[in-house]
Design a protein around this motif. Sequence first.
Motif, PDB file in Angstrom:
ATOM      1  N   ALA A  88      -5.583  10.963  -1.011  1.00 60.83           N
ATOM      2  CA  ALA A  88      -5.220  10.844  -2.424  1.00 60.83           C
ATOM      3  C   ALA A  88      -6.104  11.724  -3.295  1.00 60.83           C
ATOM      4  N   LYS A 140     -12.573   8.773  -3.352  1.00 61.57           N
ATOM      5  CA  LYS A 140     -11.371   8.376  -2.630  1.00 61.57           C
ATOM      6  C   LYS A 140     -11.269   9.150  -1.314  1.00 61.57           C
ATOM      7  N   SER A 195       2.335   1.933  -3.332  1.00 59.67           N
ATOM      8  CA  SER A 195       1.335   2.455  -4.267  1.00 59.67           C
ATOM      9  C   SER A 195       1.006   3.900  -3.945  1.00 59.67           C
ATOM     10  N   MET A 196       0.934   4.190  -2.650  1.00 55.60           N
ATOM     11  CA  MET A 196       0.544   5.542  -2.245  1.00 55.60           C
ATOM     12  C   MET A 196       1.629   6.553  -2.628  1.00 55.60           C
ATOM     13  N   PHE A 224       0.826  -1.191   0.000  1.00 59.54           N
ATOM     14  CA  PHE A 224       0.000   0.000   0.000  1.00 59.54           C
ATOM     15  C   PHE A 224       0.871   1.256   0.000  1.00 59.54           C
ATOM     16  N   THR A 259      -3.183   9.042   4.654  1.00 59.09           N
ATOM     17  CA  THR A 259      -2.732   8.640   3.326  1.00 59.09           C
ATOM     18  C   THR A 259      -3.850   8.464   2.319  1.00 59.09           C
ATOM     19  N   MET A 260      -4.481   7.279   2.331  1.00 57.90           N
ATOM     20  CA  MET A 260      -5.367   6.980   1.207  1.00 57.90           C
ATOM     21  C   MET A 260      -6.452   8.024   1.017  1.00 57.90           C
ATOM     22  N   TRP A 279      -3.118   4.368  -8.250  1.00 57.60           N
ATOM     23  CA  TRP A 279      -4.394   4.716  -7.604  1.00 57.60           C
ATOM     24  C   TRP A 279      -5.214   3.458  -7.334  1.00 57.60           C
ATOM     25  N   LEU A 338      -4.207   4.422   6.715  1.00 62.01           N
ATOM     26  CA  LEU A 338      -4.964   4.705   5.510  1.00 62.01           C
ATOM     27  C   LEU A 338      -5.939   5.851   5.702  1.00 62.01           C
ATOM     28  N   THR A 393      -3.725   1.338  -4.657  1.00 63.81           N
ATOM     29  CA  THR A 393      -4.091   1.645  -3.272  1.00 63.81           C
ATOM     30  C   THR A 393      -5.473   1.107  -2.952  1.00 63.81           C
ATOM     31  N   THR A 427      -4.948  -2.746  -2.429  1.00 65.50           N
ATOM     32  CA  THR A 427      -4.233  -3.081  -1.201  1.00 65.50           C
ATOM     33  C   THR A 427      -5.037  -2.667   0.025  1.00 65.50           C
ATOM     34  N   SER A 428      -5.791  -1.579  -0.089  1.00 66.22           N
ATOM     35  CA  SER A 428      -6.590  -1.204   1.075  1.00 66.22           C
ATOM     36  C   SER A 428      -7.696  -2.231   1.291  1.00 66.22           C
TER      37      SER A 428
END
Lengths: 497, 987
Positions: free
Chosen positions: B261, B229, B128-129, B125, B257-258, B145, B253, B148, B151-152
């Motif tokens: 995005a 997102k 990817s992030m 993750f 982070t996520m 994108w 996440l 993420t 993986t999330s």
Amino acid sequence: MEFQVPAINLALLSPVLIVMVTGALIMLLEFFIPETRKGWYTWLSLVGIVLAFAQTATMWGSEAGTFTPVGGQPMVLLDNYATFLNLIFLITGALTILLAISYLRRTGLDRAEFYMLLLFSLSGMMLMGMANDLILVFLALEILSIPLYIMAGLAWPRGESEESAMKYFLLGAFSSGIFVFGIALTYGATGSTALPQVLTGIANGGALGLAGAAFLLVGLGFKVAAAPFHMWTPDVYEGAPTIVTAFMSVGAKVGGFAAMLRIFLAALPEIGDTWVTAVAVLSALTLIIGNVVAITQSNIKRMLAYSSIAHAGYIMIAVAASANSERGLSAALFYMFAYLFTTLGAFAIVMAREHQLGEGLQLNDYKGLARRHPLLALVMAYFMLSLTGVPPTGGFSGKFYLFRAAIEASSAGPDLLWLVLIGVVTSVISGYYYLRLVYLMYMTDGDGTLVEERHPAVVTAVAVTVAFTLLLGFMPGTWFDVTRQAVLWGGRLLAGG
Amino acid sequence: MSETTLFWPILIVFIGALFALIIGLSPLRQRLSIPLFATLLAIFSFSAFLLDISTWPSLNDGRALVWQINWLPSLGLTLSLYYDSLSALFVFLVSGIGTLVLIYAGQYLKGDENAWRFLHYLLLFMGSMIGVVMAGDIITLFIFWEGTSITSYLLIAYKSKYEEAREGAFKALFITGGGGIAMLAGLLIVAHVAGGTDFVTILQSGEALRNSNLYPVMLALVAFGAFTKSAQFPAHIWLPDAMSAPTPASAYLHSATMVKAGIYLLERLNPAMGSTEAWFWLLTLVGGITMLTGAYLGLKQNDLKALLAYSTISQLGVFVMLIGQEVEAAFKALIIGILAHALYKSALFMVVGIVDHETGTRNVTRLGGLRRAMPVSFVLATIGALSMAGLPPLFGFLAKETLLAAAVHPTFSPLESYLLASAIVVAGALLLAQSGMLVYETFLGQAKDKSVHAHEAPWPMLLAPAIPALLSLTVSLPNARTVEPYLASAAANAFGTAVKVSLDLWTGINTPLILSVVAITLGSLLFGQRAQVRAWQNRIPATVSFNRVYESALRLIDAGAYWATRLQGGRLRLYLAIMLLSMVGLVLRFGATLPLVNLLANLTWPTPTADGELAILRIFSLVFIVVTALASVLLERDFAAILAMGASGLGIVALMVLEPAPDVALVQVVVDILAMVILVLALARLPRPQRRKAQELTLKLKSFRPGLLWDGFVALSVGALVTAVTLTALVSRPRESLVTPYFEENAKPLAGATDIVGAIIVDFRALDTLIEISVFGMAGVGMYMLLRYAARKYGDVGAQVEELPAPIQRLRSRGIGGAKTSSFVHALAYFSLPLALVVAITHIMYGHDQPGDGFTSGVIVSLAVGFWYVVFGYYETQRRLPWLKYDAQMVSVGLLLVVLSGLLAAFINGTFLSPLNFGAMLALPLPKGFYLSTAFLFEVAISLTVVGSVTLMLNTLGHPGQTQEEAKARLQEIARLEEENEKQAKG
């Protein structure tokens, strides 16, 4: 008495004839060789295919037509387009045979007739790309199809197999009828069935010519399993013995496209815009239906059936693009070339996993495969990535190339950008079902037995498919050049003179 | 890092992921404790962190480092990275907090067998992030994108045995993954308009983008991707459900982070796509609603993680709102806010995780009074909560001050300022109440549930939240101001031009400060009255829940799949109906309906005349064809229906004879009869009960039912289309054929044939004929394979026919189905076969000049043989005509003969399948009109193939011993093979 009928250039026809004669020889010899002796037909058919392959390969670059009535048009053409397609078909045939050996033995279907039917069907496929006359296209379509109907029912008396053959035959017969109707109308509109003469006549053919073309599209749409003429595909693919499914999903589809592209480009450019739109609409439908319905499948053969429907949709993008972009045709050829290896490879793994008739074919049977058979799972995962179109795989190069061709074609003809957008979005959607298999193999635990598939022929076939998928992924350049040389000859050229 | 080494942060983290995988799959995993393992992995992310902060200062002038490789040069495809201060800020957060989370996760998951998997996903993750925030073109961006998203999914569903974990994970994937697809579509349009997929080009094409017709479409699509997102209203519903993830994942996440995005994407595109009315209203409204919704719903929660999730949603709303503004101050607020939020929210999540870990619950109605047992956690939580509440001297205070300053910026109209400021004040008050609740209900007061026992977590676990919590405080330190230029540079990257950033906490008494005081007062009031407020909130039913929309969307998909499956249910009739209706649609749409309609409308109907001697006959045959065809559908008895169909075919023959087209008529008549014979034989094979059942079924189908209307509709529309098209074809004639005159002129001179059809078959279209007979042969083989093969292989009587003693054969000398046949019929049969052979030979010999050819001759012989089957039965026919068993061989010899004669011609004449007259060449004395030529050989071959193929069919269909036994035997064989396979697998 001196006769002057159409000259037939033997050399041009020799690959087809070799394949056909090998088929007839197997039929004949089968009577004299005791049934207890097996395997000879496998080698005989392989020899036939290799000979035909060698002969075809030497013809690369030569362009000729044959079977030409005086003052008429050649009914059979051998240009680089046909040669390239013939190579595709012959490779498909050879790989199918390699995969068939142990599969047929395992399932008790090991008969000479299988190989005979395969060879005859193969000869039909080859003629599909070479035919320059609608009548010949129809005949090629029939010789391609009828053995396939039978092969689908080969696992008799297993219910699904029988049902599969029956459905395929009935609907196939219907679509053949529609195709013939289309030929009749085209003939009515143009006065000829020779493609170059159709080309010159169709513009004056008015409504009749357009209707004829539409019926032709329906007939071919059935063969390539384009929505909404795809309904037969999942049932037939699921019911047929897996080796037949594999052969069908590549051979019959590419065969259908071989004729579709030739007819489209050699006979119908005058009504091009209408055709482009029609093909684009079918393509969009095919992409959406194939990819969305595939998500809900739990049987791998059914999933691959929908996947093959979806791939027909992608190829149709290239078909639509071919009218207004030089890259369209080569993109279609490249895509089919990549599709051949990926699909046959994936089916090879499916066959290895299928331990009994119809068992081991659920997606859940792939749970935890990575831990027990890491190499098998890795190969399968790679094929799934290629089918999704993730770089660096052959599938990715193919998609990229055809999307670019469609964008290029948009500037010269009807807008195809919307179709490209649908294509891209559905590719991403397809990731969900292809990658689900990868997820099941790698991230979940499961048990189950596996047929110990160590037959050298199978290993060879899988190695070839992997190698080519890698090659087309990492170094697509050379093959782009090859497909770019594989252009049609004759269509527009002969129309002028 | 320089431009050429930009890929290192991503690469290092992915190497770390690979390392985790290798260790995880190898036995080494047993020796490595989870905390140590996690700490080792943290080195990877820490290296990325170091690389980032070492490069950041060099970007302060607002420039970007761009790295690209020609990834697949033959596709013209490049892979590129784009790295400026904005990216650096995000990489800083992702790798920095990632390092802490890894260490924390090691403690959190101690004792979990599969923890390596979690750590592996976490690193994937992270890679990817970092990829998302460093992507230099839209393809790279999209790949990372979706990376993420996936993986999330894996991280949230980590505890996959819990259904809520799976469902929460799926919801997140469904919404964010779907948004990603929309984003890709939007970005592709952006790239198309901008003329390149890389950000350098896109950022330079702002003018073109904003003026494009497609601007609303691309904005909607891209914003939709970013909103899903970043959990914007109404797509925010996935975030609370994603709290079923293990806390380290949530802390990582869902704080820093996520969910950022989407914010990052909007910031990245702002210079190119922002500063328009649409941009302003879309982002301000969506962000504002999200801010209020999140803040309001947060106060309702009992679950500490849910509370944090909603406050995150609220904060994300603030960020989106800020990006929508066109003023410098907004971007200053944005950058400070992002940093502040990441710090305090990750700290709070980790503390909540500690509480959950140590007490087993995170429900505020059960917790309380933990300050004594968990003093360090208490302190950390308090710092984080104070920052979240926006109180001085914490980072959160600064963030809120700048936010308020942006809201009351002079460029806004008074109304806008008023609305913005009050929304922010309300949301701020609600957040303050929540922060208070979080600390008070957990750590202060009395324990509400005595069964909850607590003790402090080990120090490494506390270290992770301590660092961001303390960093929240550092803003009050004097040297904190050294980072100002970095943040200013990041803000400038997002804003497009320079932004001044200052971290002064005290800016004098001004409007923002006053508003801040209002918010704090209001928040304190809310906190004091929280019991009443929460009770009031719970009384209001959630009338509009977007979860319902989500669920109905899922239900819709299920229903779609259900219907697709229903349609695909194996019903051939339905398949056919869909195919045919689609065909009608396609032909009408693309087959030029208009000209068709015009043509039909202007059609001058020919007045029927009965002139000409044969007209009456023609009309009669036409009527006959229609009546018999109808009868074949309406007749109930299968046998009668077949006869009617045959009669209809004979009507067509009559028409052809009148044309006159004797050749075609001849073929049609023999084929028609042959088809009937085959059908009758096939019917005879079916057991009587089965036939009766089919008949009953037909009867039932004929009674009225709604389905009939549908079938009628399909039939009528297809019929109407075909009629219309055919009519058009007829009236637009005569269009002279290009083919017929050619054959008429050339048949004799070129092929030496006076019969055109004969010349066409063996000369002009010889290749077609070769394929045709192959098709015919395949049909016979097919029937044999599908019906008969198993019979011969698995102990069927027919295969042993020669071994049966003679008397038994005589006894069985009866007609088909055991029917007695009279001696007159016997005599007829004896007579017919030789006659047929004679006719056949004549046809073959003189086919070139007379009607008839190899095909008809083959069918005629076959018919005679068929007659024998009917009269004498299978065994007797087989005995008397032993050559019948060489069926498939006749087909193959026929095919080979064509090729051989063709080859012969090729060697002598130079062209394949060309005519070659051996008779003339060798000067053989031959009867007049007969040529011993390749044409003759060809005819023989055709005849042979046809006879062979029909014999195959007759042998198959005429065979009496075909019952269920074969099937049983076959199934037994399959079972045996499977057993063998199993044995092999075991052995």
